[in-house]
Design a protein around this motif. Structure first.
Motif, PDB file in Angstrom:
ATOM      1  N   ALA A   1     -15.417  -3.289  -6.585  1.00  0.00           N
ATOM      2  CA  ALA A   1     -14.827  -2.578  -5.450  1.00  0.00           C
ATOM      3  C   ALA A   1     -15.850  -1.662  -4.780  1.00  0.00           C
ATOM      4  N   ALA A   2     -16.694  -0.997  -5.572  1.00  0.00           N
ATOM      5  CA  ALA A   2     -17.714  -0.129  -4.981  1.00  0.00           C
ATOM      6  C   ALA A   2     -18.728  -0.937  -4.182  1.00  0.00           C
TER       7      ALA A   2
ATOM      8  N   MET B   1     -11.203   5.353  -6.238  1.00  0.00           N
ATOM      9  CA  MET B   1     -12.267   5.367  -7.235  1.00  0.00           C
ATOM     10  C   MET B   1     -12.157   6.588  -8.145  1.00  0.00           C
ATOM     11  N   GLN B   2     -11.724   7.713  -7.595  1.00  0.00           N
ATOM     12  CA  GLN B   2     -11.521   8.889  -8.446  1.00  0.00           C
ATOM     13  C   GLN B   2     -10.444   8.635  -9.491  1.00  0.00           C
ATOM     14  N   GLU B   3      -9.350   8.010  -9.077  1.00  0.00           N
ATOM     15  CA  GLU B   3      -8.278   7.700 -10.025  1.00  0.00           C
ATOM     16  C   GLU B   3      -8.752   6.699 -11.069  1.00  0.00           C
ATOM     17  N   LEU B   4      -9.453   5.655 -10.621  1.00  0.00           N
ATOM     18  CA  LEU B   4      -9.893   4.621 -11.554  1.00  0.00           C
ATOM     19  C   LEU B   4     -10.972   5.138 -12.501  1.00  0.00           C
ATOM     20  N   GLN B   5     -11.850   6.006 -12.022  1.00  0.00           N
ATOM     21  CA  GLN B   5     -12.859   6.577 -12.903  1.00  0.00           C
ATOM     22  C   GLN B   5     -12.230   7.499 -13.941  1.00  0.00           C
TER      23      GLN B   5
ATOM     24  N   LEU C   1      -5.550  -2.992  -4.459  1.00  0.00           N
ATOM     25  CA  LEU C   1      -5.156  -2.117  -3.351  1.00  0.00           C
ATOM     26  C   LEU C   1      -6.329  -1.349  -2.756  1.00  0.00           C
ATOM     27  N   VAL C   2      -7.497  -1.430  -3.358  1.00  0.00           N
ATOM     28  CA  VAL C   2      -8.648  -0.692  -2.840  1.00  0.00           C
ATOM     29  C   VAL C   2      -9.109  -1.312  -1.528  1.00  0.00           C
ATOM     30  N   ASN C   3      -9.326  -0.472  -0.519  1.00  0.00           N
ATOM     31  CA  ASN C   3      -9.900  -0.931   0.747  1.00  0.00           C
ATOM     32  C   ASN C   3     -10.841   0.147   1.269  1.00  0.00           C
ATOM     33  N   SER C   4     -11.398  -0.086   2.448  1.00  0.00           N
ATOM     34  CA  SER C   4     -12.401   0.831   2.978  1.00  0.00           C
ATOM     35  C   SER C   4     -11.836   2.206   3.313  1.00  0.00           C
ATOM     36  N   SER C   5     -10.546   2.306   3.567  1.00  0.00           N
ATOM     37  CA  SER C   5      -9.960   3.592   3.952  1.00  0.00           C
ATOM     38  C   SER C   5      -9.581   4.466   2.752  1.00  0.00           C
TER      39      SER C   5
ATOM     40  N   GLN D   1       0.815  -1.215   0.000  1.00  0.00           N
ATOM     41  CA  GLN D   1       0.000   0.000   0.000  1.00  0.00           C
ATOM     42  C   GLN D   1       0.848   1.266   0.000  1.00  0.00           C
ATOM     43  N   ARG D   2       2.078   1.188   0.524  1.00  0.00           N
ATOM     44  CA  ARG D   2       2.947   2.368   0.559  1.00  0.00           C
ATOM     45  C   ARG D   2       3.320   2.846  -0.843  1.00  0.00           C
ATOM     46  N   HIS D   3       3.272   1.966  -1.798  1.00  0.00           N
ATOM     47  CA  HIS D   3       3.662   2.308  -3.170  1.00  0.00           C
ATOM     48  C   HIS D   3       2.439   2.553  -4.054  1.00  0.00           C
TER      49      HIS D   3
END
Length: 832
Positions: free
Chosen positions: A465-466, A440-444, A430-434, A402-404
């Motif tokens: 993921a959503a 999602m903004q990046e993926l959209q 790498l998507v999680n609740s936090s 997640q750091r990368h």
């Protein structure tokens, strides 16, 4: 007068000088006729020259099988010139598919026992190239003796031959296990591992020079001069390219790796030598083993990589061995030069070893950071390797990967399709609740500009993921709407059902959802999933669309004529699918009860049945229309949010227990509708009461008259099982066509090796008709991976007893498997 046979050099010149393919074939056919005549005459002096020409013809792609027996004669000759060409011909013309290869077993055995190093080298090279399982079993004792010969030249070739034998016959592991411990003390780095490049005569060298590029010719000439200067034997021995062949120690490590992968006993035995392997690798890293084997400042990277691979096998699931190599792996990871590709190769193998063994937590973080640095490398291959490796590690070391995340997201913009696909898979992992909102903004944003071949994967990943990490229902609805608006034609088939389920369960968002969908539909009616969801939502909550009391978005003034006109536009559009027209037509019917004014109906060629039913409902059952076209109840489903929704619905269910039951006249009106197409409704007999499930009275609304209950399920059948590979059959007989039987063949694999090239073929008696559908794939991954499914359609109008004959072919553990069997115990329900 018959033209004389050409010399090899003249043959090459004439073939290269041919202007057309027909001229080339004519030259080759004439020369092959001369070669056949020479073989028939039994000329022992020039036999090797004729075979050399035939091998050149074979390399051009022309048939040369008639020279196989001549290879055997040359190998049996006492002249080294004949043996050299004979062994080369055997490697090119013979393989284990031809029985003729077994005829050279005795010749190889005699040559291995002669003690002449060049001849032994030729025999070992041939055996390691085309030796079959039978040859390996017969010649294993001779190769074992040569493993301990004093000559490094012979030992190198014997080690590679032993590797080939282990791959062909794993049960020979016990034969080569004792010599390996002695060979591990070897420090020789001579260059003679791999398949040989035979040292030809002067004519053969001229052939080599003519066939290669100028640079290749210079390398060949230099190698021949080097070989000629250092030879002391009467015959020129085979030699290998110095850039491709490590020495005895590298060959020994390779042999031990093969033994450990195929024999649990060898794995337990060689775990005792882990300290010795660690010391060898530490010597390479700190002091340097040999300057002549240094590549770009990295001491013998080939040997380092092979030792790391062996350590990875020995340390897997073994605590003691892992602790022994932890310090060394940290030393290799910190001291290896990363400015050269050789250093990157060593670092990558170090990372894989750290992740496979039971290493310390700090060491695993160091490995992930190395892969993070690889993501910044300018070489695309290194970035691809880093993305693939991080994708494997994201499940076990999610926080470290997640750091990368920013670097991984930047890789989405790669122009290389393979890189962007790997970056997309890793970003979704790498998507999680936090971080779901930011990701999602990046993926959209990526979805709007990604290549068409990635759009379906990106859209499906965002929806999954959503659904899993949605912070609120409104955010979830907005995310799905954005995906449908951007890439509606690329979403999964269940996206429409999931969104309607989500909107139906969020009562406080009904007004917000219908307005958002109406605006999206007014702007674009080409995205069919979006149009279907919008039509459904307008039909269910059209009255909220006209009220204009939604405070969450800007006020929208809409009248009923605009709504009806928009739905009619969808019905008349050539882009609308039949399913989309069905949604729109149903929405028009439901709006007739929600909006005040004249009733409207719409007829469509593909939907005549539904239109006629709705028209009848308008004409004869006006008093029932409001009850029938009520809002759809929420359908129960299983999903990531099912548990949370169940908790919310539990409290509502407790309150509903005290509510009064619905009035009887309304229920009776719903039952009267079932006789809608049978004539007068007054004298019709009512069917028995329906099951009191939610919306049960509406299930068969458009399937008049009522369908009979579905038949009992047919039990599944296991028909094949071998070494973890299993084939199961499941059966379905459609009620509307009892003569049709649908058989789904499912292949699973619980073993440790992948099943590749899987093919399932079936046959039935002549009285039946069989149609095989395309399978879902041809590879069954190991350890319970994704199975392969294939559909069989069998038509049995006479209900004859069903018999099925199957043939399975696949590769498993480097072996080809073919099974033919008959299935006679099929369930009686499948054909009666």
């Amino acid at each position: 007068m018959v033209a004389p046979s050409l010399k090899l050099q003249d043959l090459i010149e004439e073939i290269r000088g041919a202007k057309t393919q027909a001229q080339e074939r004519e030259v080759i056919q004439k020369e092959c006729a001369h070669i056949r005549a020479s073989f028939r005459d039994g000329d022992p002096v020039h036999r090797h020259r004729q075979l050399a020409k035939l091998l050149y013809v074979h390399m051009l792609g022309y048939p040369a099988h008639f020279g196989q027996m001549e290879c055997l004669k040359l190998i049996a000759s006492s002249r080294f010139t004949d043996k050299r060409v004979g062994y080369l011909g055997a490697m090119l013309l013979l393989d284990e598919r031809h029985d003729a290869h077994l005829l050279i077993t005795n010749s190889i055995k005699n040559d291995l026992s002669q003690g002449i190093q060049p001849v032994q080298g030729l025999a070992l090279c041939t055996l390691s190239t085309m030796g079959s399982a039978e040859m390996c079993r017969d010649l294993a004792p001779e190769v074992e003796k040569l493993l301990l010969q004093p000559s490094p030249y012979v030992r190198k070739k014997a080690i590679l031959t032993a590797v080939h034998m282990i791959r062909k016959v794993p049960e020979l592991s016990s034969v080569f296990l004792p010599p390996c411990v002695h060979l591990l003390h070897e420090r020789h780095h001579g260059k003679a591992v791999g398949l040989p490049i035979l040292c030809f005569s002067s004519v053969d060298r001229r052939i080599e020079n003519r066939m290669g590029t100028p640079a290749h010719r210079r390398r060949v000439a230099h190698t021949h001069r080097h070989t000629r200067n250092r030879l002391s034997c009467p015959w020129p021995p085979p030699f290998t390219s110095p850039t491709l062949t490590p020495g005895i120690l590298l060959g020994t490590i390779t042999l031990i790796t093969e033994l450990c992968e195929r024999s649990p006993a060898a794995l337990r035995h060689f775990r005792k030598v882990v300290p010795q392997l660690v010391q060898i690798l530490r010597t390479l890293v700190t002091t340097g083993y040999s300057t002549e084997h240094s590549i770009s400042g990295v001491s013998d990277p080939f040997l380092q990589v092979q030792i790391l691979r062996l350590l990875r096998i020995l340390g897997r699931n073994h605590e003691e061995s892992s602790e022994t190599m932890n310090d060394l792996l940290a030393q290799v990871a910190t001291n290896t030069d990363t400015s050269r590709n050789a250093g990157n190769a060593v670092l990558f193998e170090t990372v894989l070893t750290i992740m496979d063994i039971r290493s310390a937590a700090g060491l695993r973080v160091l490995a992930v950071n190395i892969l993070g640095r690889f993501l910044l490398n300018s070489d695309r291959n290194i970035r691809y390797v880093a993305l693939t490796s991080l994708l494997r590690l994201v499940q076990s070391d999610h926080s470290a990967v997640q750091r990368h995340r920013p670097t991984v997201v930047d890789c989405l913009q790669e122009t290389d399709a393979s890189l962007s696909r790997r970056a997309l898979e890793l970003s979704l992992a790498l998507v999680n609740s936090s971080n779901v909102r930011a990701m999602m903004q990046e993926l959209q944003a990526f979805l709007e500009s990604c290549p068409p071949d990635l759009r379906a994967d990106c859209a499906s990943g965002i929806l999954l993921a959503a659904e899993r990490f949605a912070p609120t229902k409104r955010w979830h609805i907005d995310t799905i709407l954005h995906v449908l608006t951007t890439a509606g034609t690329h979403v999964r088939d269940d996206a429409v059902a999931n969104l309607t389920q989500l909107i139906g369960g969020a009562q406080e968002l009904h007004a917000y959802s219908v307005r958002r969908l109406y605006n999206a539909l007014a702007e674009d009616i080409s995205q069919q999933p979006l149009v279907q969801v919008a039509a459904w939502c307008i039909g269910e909550y059209g009255d909220l669309l006209l009220e204009g009391n939604c405070e969450e978005i800007e006020p929208l003034q809409v009248d009923k004529e605009e709504v009806l006109a928009l739905l009619e536009k969808v019905l008349q559009s050539h882009m609308s699918l039949p399913a989309t027209r069905g949604y729109a037509l149903t929405a028009l019917m439901k709006l007739s009860t929600r909006l005040q004014g004249d009733n409207k109906s719409c007829l469509d060629v593909e939907l005549q049945q539904r239109a006629v039913e709705y028209d009848t409902l308008f004409r004869k059952y006006e008093h029932m229309r409001a009850a029938i076209l009520e809002k759809m109840p929420l359908v129960e489903r299983d999903g990531p949010q099912a548990d949370e929704e169940a908790k919310e619905s539990k409290a509502a269910a407790q309150l509903s227990e005290a509510a009064p039951a619905p009035t009887e006249p309304q229920a009776s009106q719903l039952l009267d509708l079932l006789d809608l197409l049978d004539g007068a409704s007054g004298d019709a007999q009512h069917p028995p009461p329906l099951h009191p499930s939610p919306g049960g009275a509406l299930v068969y609304l458009l399937d008049l008259p009522c369908a009979p209950p579905p038949p009992a399920p047919i039990p599944d059948l296991k028909v094949f099982e071998r070494e973890g590979v299993q084939l199961n059959l499941s059966f379905i007989r459609p009620p509307e066509n009892p003569a049709l039987l649908l058989i789904t063949a499912t292949a699973t694999n619980s073993s440790e090796g992948d099943v590749t090239d899987f093919i399932c073929q079936a046959a039935v008696p002549k009285s039946l008709q069989l149609q095989l559908q395309a399978p879902s794939g041809n590879t069954v991954p190991a350890r319970g991976g994704l199975p392969i499914t294939q559909l069989f359609r069998i038509l049995n109008p006479n209900k004859a007893p069903l018999r099925l004959k199957l043939r399975l072919t696949y590769n498993h553990f480097h072996q080809s498997v073919q099974e033919i069997f008959e299935v006679n115990n099929l369930p009686v329900e499948s054909w009666q």
